[in-house]
Write a protein that holds these residues in place. Structure first.
Motif, PDB file in Angstrom:
ATOM      1  N   ILE A 229      41.780  37.965  59.191  1.00 53.58           N
ATOM      2  CA  ILE A 229      41.514  38.262  58.016  1.00 53.58           C
ATOM      3  C   ILE A 229      40.083  38.279  57.440  1.00 53.58           C
ATOM      4  CG2 ILE A 229      42.032  38.228  55.242  1.00 53.58           C
ATOM      5  CD1 ILE A 229      45.112  37.670  56.127  1.00 53.58           C
ATOM      6  N   TYR A 230      39.375  39.212  57.333  1.00 56.10           N
ATOM      7  CA  TYR A 230      37.994  39.414  57.192  1.00 56.10           C
ATOM      8  C   TYR A 230      37.524  40.289  55.831  1.00 56.10           C
ATOM      9  CZ  TYR A 230      32.913  39.395  58.446  1.00 56.10           C
ATOM     10  OH  TYR A 230      31.625  39.203  58.525  1.00 56.10           O
ATOM     11  N   ALA A 231      38.048  41.622  55.922  1.00 55.22           N
ATOM     12  CA  ALA A 231      37.742  42.529  54.859  1.00 55.22           C
ATOM     13  C   ALA A 231      38.540  42.161  53.884  1.00 55.22           C
ATOM     14  CB  ALA A 231      37.679  43.817  55.377  1.00 55.22           C
ATOM     15  N   THR A 232      39.762  41.869  53.707  1.00 55.12           N
ATOM     16  CA  THR A 232      40.830  41.862  52.773  1.00 55.12           C
ATOM     17  C   THR A 232      40.236  40.810  51.437  1.00 55.12           C
ATOM     18  OG1 THR A 232      42.746  41.837  54.221  1.00 55.12           O
ATOM     19  CG2 THR A 232      43.118  41.150  52.109  1.00 55.12           C
ATOM     20  N   PRO A 233      39.653  39.737  51.802  1.00 56.09           N
ATOM     21  CA  PRO A 233      39.036  38.906  50.638  1.00 56.09           C
ATOM     22  C   PRO A 233      38.136  39.542  49.968  1.00 56.09           C
ATOM     23  CG  PRO A 233      39.328  37.483  52.764  1.00 56.09           C
ATOM     24  CD  PRO A 233      39.455  38.905  53.287  1.00 56.09           C
ATOM     25  N   CYS A 234      37.249  40.571  50.595  1.00 55.27           N
ATOM     26  CA  CYS A 234      36.241  41.322  50.027  1.00 55.27           C
ATOM     27  C   CYS A 234      36.811  42.364  49.161  1.00 55.27           C
ATOM     28  CB  CYS A 234      35.291  42.040  51.150  1.00 55.27           C
ATOM     29  SG  CYS A 234      34.687  40.739  52.323  1.00 55.27           S
ATOM     30  N   VAL A 235      37.839  43.101  49.637  1.00 61.68           N
ATOM     31  CA  VAL A 235      38.577  43.909  48.770  1.00 61.68           C
ATOM     32  C   VAL A 235      39.022  43.290  47.557  1.00 61.68           C
ATOM     33  CG1 VAL A 235      40.329  45.520  48.779  1.00 61.68           C
ATOM     34  CG2 VAL A 235      39.199  45.649  50.765  1.00 61.68           C
ATOM     35  N   VAL A 236      39.690  42.353  47.809  1.00 61.53           N
ATOM     36  CA  VAL A 236      40.478  41.563  46.643  1.00 61.53           C
ATOM     37  C   VAL A 236      39.367  41.022  45.590  1.00 61.53           C
ATOM     38  CG1 VAL A 236      41.962  39.737  45.728  1.00 61.53           C
ATOM     39  CG2 VAL A 236      42.746  40.858  47.793  1.00 61.53           C
ATOM     40  N   GLY A 237      38.425  40.809  46.141  1.00 66.36           N
ATOM     41  CA  GLY A 237      37.378  39.928  45.244  1.00 66.36           C
ATOM     42  C   GLY A 237      36.655  41.108  44.639  1.00 66.36           C
ATOM     43  N   SER A 238      36.374  42.225  45.341  1.00 68.31           N
ATOM     44  CA  SER A 238      35.617  43.491  44.555  1.00 68.31           C
ATOM     45  C   SER A 238      36.619  43.877  43.419  1.00 68.31           C
ATOM     46  CB  SER A 238      35.136  44.535  45.413  1.00 68.31           C
ATOM     47  OG  SER A 238      34.842  45.522  44.875  1.00 68.31           O
ATOM     48  N   LEU A 239      37.975  44.038  43.621  1.00 67.51           N
ATOM     49  CA  LEU A 239      38.845  44.331  42.465  1.00 67.51           C
ATOM     50  C   LEU A 239      38.851  43.504  41.527  1.00 67.51           C
ATOM     51  CD1 LEU A 239      41.919  45.747  44.915  1.00 67.51           C
ATOM     52  CD2 LEU A 239      40.469  47.091  43.284  1.00 67.51           C
ATOM     53  N   MET A 240      38.771  42.183  41.987  1.00 71.62           N
ATOM     54  CA  MET A 240      38.732  41.123  40.699  1.00 71.62           C
ATOM     55  C   MET A 240      37.560  41.086  39.876  1.00 71.62           C
ATOM     56  SD  MET A 240      38.987  37.152  41.358  1.00 71.62           S
ATOM     57  CE  MET A 240      38.993  35.748  40.214  1.00 71.62           C
ATOM     58  N   TYR A 241      36.582  41.552  40.568  1.00 71.60           N
ATOM     59  CA  TYR A 241      35.155  41.659  39.619  1.00 71.60           C
ATOM     60  C   TYR A 241      35.439  42.737  38.579  1.00 71.60           C
ATOM     61  CZ  TYR A 241      30.272  42.409  39.090  1.00 71.60           C
ATOM     62  OH  TYR A 241      29.114  42.411  38.264  1.00 71.60           O
ATOM     63  N   LEU A 242      35.820  43.936  39.232  1.00 67.58           N
ATOM     64  CA  LEU A 242      36.073  44.987  38.225  1.00 67.58           C
ATOM     65  C   LEU A 242      36.861  44.939  37.314  1.00 67.58           C
ATOM     66  CD1 LEU A 242      36.277  48.030  40.577  1.00 67.58           C
ATOM     67  CD2 LEU A 242      34.231  47.236  39.633  1.00 67.58           C
ATOM     68  N   GLY A 243      38.162  44.067  37.404  1.00 61.88           N
ATOM     69  CA  GLY A 243      39.191  43.488  36.341  1.00 61.88           C
ATOM     70  C   GLY A 243      38.495  42.609  35.495  1.00 61.88           C
ATOM     71  N   LEU A 244      37.603  41.660  35.873  1.00 62.07           N
ATOM     72  CA  LEU A 244      37.131  40.700  35.175  1.00 62.07           C
ATOM     73  C   LEU A 244      36.042  41.291  33.988  1.00 62.07           C
ATOM     74  CD1 LEU A 244      36.771  37.547  37.362  1.00 62.07           C
ATOM     75  CD2 LEU A 244      38.248  37.727  35.367  1.00 62.07           C
ATOM     76  N   LYS A 245      35.289  42.354  34.459  1.00 58.19           N
ATOM     77  CA  LYS A 245      34.344  43.004  33.738  1.00 58.19           C
ATOM     78  C   LYS A 245      34.867  43.810  32.595  1.00 58.19           C
ATOM     79  CE  LYS A 245      30.624  44.903  35.205  1.00 58.19           C
ATOM     80  NZ  LYS A 245      29.435  43.954  34.858  1.00 58.19           N
ATOM     81  N   GLU A 246      36.352  44.008  32.549  1.00 55.38           N
ATOM     82  CA  GLU A 246      36.682  44.722  31.451  1.00 55.38           C
ATOM     83  C   GLU A 246      37.396  43.686  30.546  1.00 55.38           C
ATOM     84  OE1 GLU A 246      37.079  47.928  31.441  1.00 55.38           O
ATOM     85  OE2 GLU A 246      35.875  47.824  32.917  1.00 55.38           O
ATOM     86  N   LEU A 247      37.491  42.432  30.790  1.00 52.85           N
ATOM     87  CA  LEU A 247      37.788  41.347  29.935  1.00 52.85           C
ATOM     88  C   LEU A 247      36.719  40.955  28.889  1.00 52.85           C
ATOM     89  CD1 LEU A 247      39.868  39.126  32.196  1.00 52.85           C
ATOM     90  CD2 LEU A 247      40.868  40.565  30.689  1.00 52.85           C
ATOM     91  N   PRO A 248      36.702  40.671  27.727  1.00 48.81           N
ATOM     92  CA  PRO A 248      35.753  40.186  26.592  1.00 48.81           C
ATOM     93  C   PRO A 248      35.314  38.982  26.861  1.00 48.81           C
ATOM     94  CG  PRO A 248      37.976  39.780  25.543  1.00 48.81           C
ATOM     95  CD  PRO A 248      38.292  40.378  27.222  1.00 48.81           C
ATOM     96  N   PHE A 249      35.597  38.264  28.119  1.00 50.64           N
ATOM     97  CA  PHE A 249      34.977  37.195  28.193  1.00 50.64           C
ATOM     98  C   PHE A 249      34.687  36.782  29.661  1.00 50.64           C
ATOM     99  CE2 PHE A 249      38.973  35.830  29.699  1.00 50.64           C
ATOM    100  CZ  PHE A 249      40.137  36.427  28.713  1.00 50.64           C
ATOM    101  N   PHE A 250      33.814  35.742  30.130  1.00 45.79           N
ATOM    102  CA  PHE A 250      33.557  35.463  31.211  1.00 45.79           C
ATOM    103  C   PHE A 250      32.405  36.339  31.906  1.00 45.79           C
ATOM    104  CE2 PHE A 250      38.187  34.043  32.241  1.00 45.79           C
ATOM    105  CZ  PHE A 250      37.687  32.988  31.968  1.00 45.79           C
ATOM    106  N   HIS A 251      31.818  37.075  31.083  1.00 42.97           N
ATOM    107  CA  HIS A 251      30.816  38.111  31.562  1.00 42.97           C
ATOM    108  C   HIS A 251      29.827  37.566  32.290  1.00 42.97           C
ATOM    109  CE1 HIS A 251      31.776  41.958  29.277  1.00 42.97           C
ATOM    110  NE2 HIS A 251      32.949  41.484  29.914  1.00 42.97           N
ATOM    111  N   ASP A 252      29.251  35.985  31.734  1.00 39.01           N
ATOM    112  CA  ASP A 252      28.355  35.380  32.402  1.00 39.01           C
ATOM    113  C   ASP A 252      28.454  34.768  33.861  1.00 39.01           C
ATOM    114  OD1 ASP A 252      26.498  36.135  30.441  1.00 39.01           O
ATOM    115  OD2 ASP A 252      27.002  34.293  29.306  1.00 39.01           O
ATOM    116  N   TYR A 253      29.760  34.715  34.086  1.00 39.21           N
ATOM    117  CA  TYR A 253      30.340  33.927  35.108  1.00 39.21           C
ATOM    118  C   TYR A 253      30.875  34.929  36.333  1.00 39.21           C
ATOM    119  CZ  TYR A 253      29.212  30.097  31.860  1.00 39.21           C
ATOM    120  OH  TYR A 253      28.345  29.622  31.192  1.00 39.21           O
ATOM    121  N   ILE A 254      31.235  36.094  35.882  1.00 39.04           N
ATOM    122  CA  ILE A 254      31.916  37.003  36.940  1.00 39.04           C
ATOM    123  C   ILE A 254      31.504  36.740  38.388  1.00 39.04           C
ATOM    124  CG2 ILE A 254      32.697  39.244  37.270  1.00 39.04           C
ATOM    125  CD1 ILE A 254      32.656  39.861  34.402  1.00 39.04           C
ATOM    126  N   SER A 255      30.335  37.127  38.355  1.00 34.54           N
ATOM    127  CA  SER A 255      29.868  37.135  39.937  1.00 34.54           C
ATOM    128  C   SER A 255      30.267  35.744  40.502  1.00 34.54           C
ATOM    129  CB  SER A 255      28.380  37.358  39.844  1.00 34.54           C
ATOM    130  OG  SER A 255      27.877  38.683  39.259  1.00 34.54           O
TER     131      SER A 255
END
Length: 202
Positions: free
Chosen positions: A151-177
């Motif tokens: 499993i190599y690309a799967t963590p990247c896919v899930v991580g990128s989706l997680m990044y997009l999801g967290l950006k929609e929340l009103p908190f964590f913006h300074d720590y999303i990356s």
């Protein structure tokens, strides 16, 4: 030096080493080893920039990236008989590299002048992290590792989706990356330790 920039350079260096080692196993000459190291270290980011129309591509504007390729190639050649002792360390840096490359690619896609669909944004992030290795394996006449082994690309896919999801929340913006990078690293290390693989058909 900015942390993202430093890890970006370190990732290119480690990917160059992996490319040089793969080329050496195929008995390529010095030029072939350098080319494989080059496409492994810079191929994903180059493809990303070309698809997004970001030209000149990133390494043409910062020659230090090419210097990292030279350094990684030289390192792999000089320490070729001792490099197996470093494989665990290289695997860790490779994992850190794909995590940072994923988020860097995702952020670049989000900052594009046209608003891209989230599917495209994730694809660009994963491409940045993984397609250098895909090009390496194709040029070495192998089935790309991400298509049939660990499993190599799967963590990247899930991580990128997680990044997009967290950006929609009103908190964590300074720590999303940071949160998503740590998640990708942890996911990848867990998959390696547990020898996880995606199901095969047939």
């Amino acid at each position: 030096m900015d942390l993202f920039y430093a890890v970006d350079l370190a990732g290119v260096f480690v990917f160059a080493i992996s490319g040089a080692l793969a080329a050496r196993e195929k008995k390529m000459d010095l030029f072939g080893i350098f080319i494989i190291a080059f496409v492994t270290g810079l191929g994903g980011g180059t493809l990303r920039d070309v698809l997004l129309g970001r030209t000149p591509v990133f390494w043409m504007q910062a020659p230090i990236y090419v210097a990292m390729i030279f350094g990684g190639t030289l390192f792999a050649i000089i320490f070729r008989n001792k490099i197996h002792y470093l494989r665990k360390s290289l695997l860790l840096f490779d994992t850190i590299g794909i995590a940072f490359f994923t988020i860097i690619g995702t952020e670049i896609a989000l900052s594009f002048s046209y608003e891209l669909h989230p599917t495209i944004v994730v694809s660009i992030g994963v491409m940045s992290a993984c397609f250098g290795g895909v090009i390496r394996d194709i040029l070495c006449n192998d089935i790309p590792v991400i298509f049939h082994k660990e499993i190599y690309a799967t963590p990247c896919v899930v991580g990128s989706l997680m990044y997009l999801g967290l950006k929609e929340l009103p908190f964590f913006h300074d720590y999303i990356s940071l949160i998503t990078i740590v998640f990708i690293i942890a996911f990848r290390i867990y998959a390696i330790k547990k020898s996880l693989e995606l199901p095969k058909i047939g």
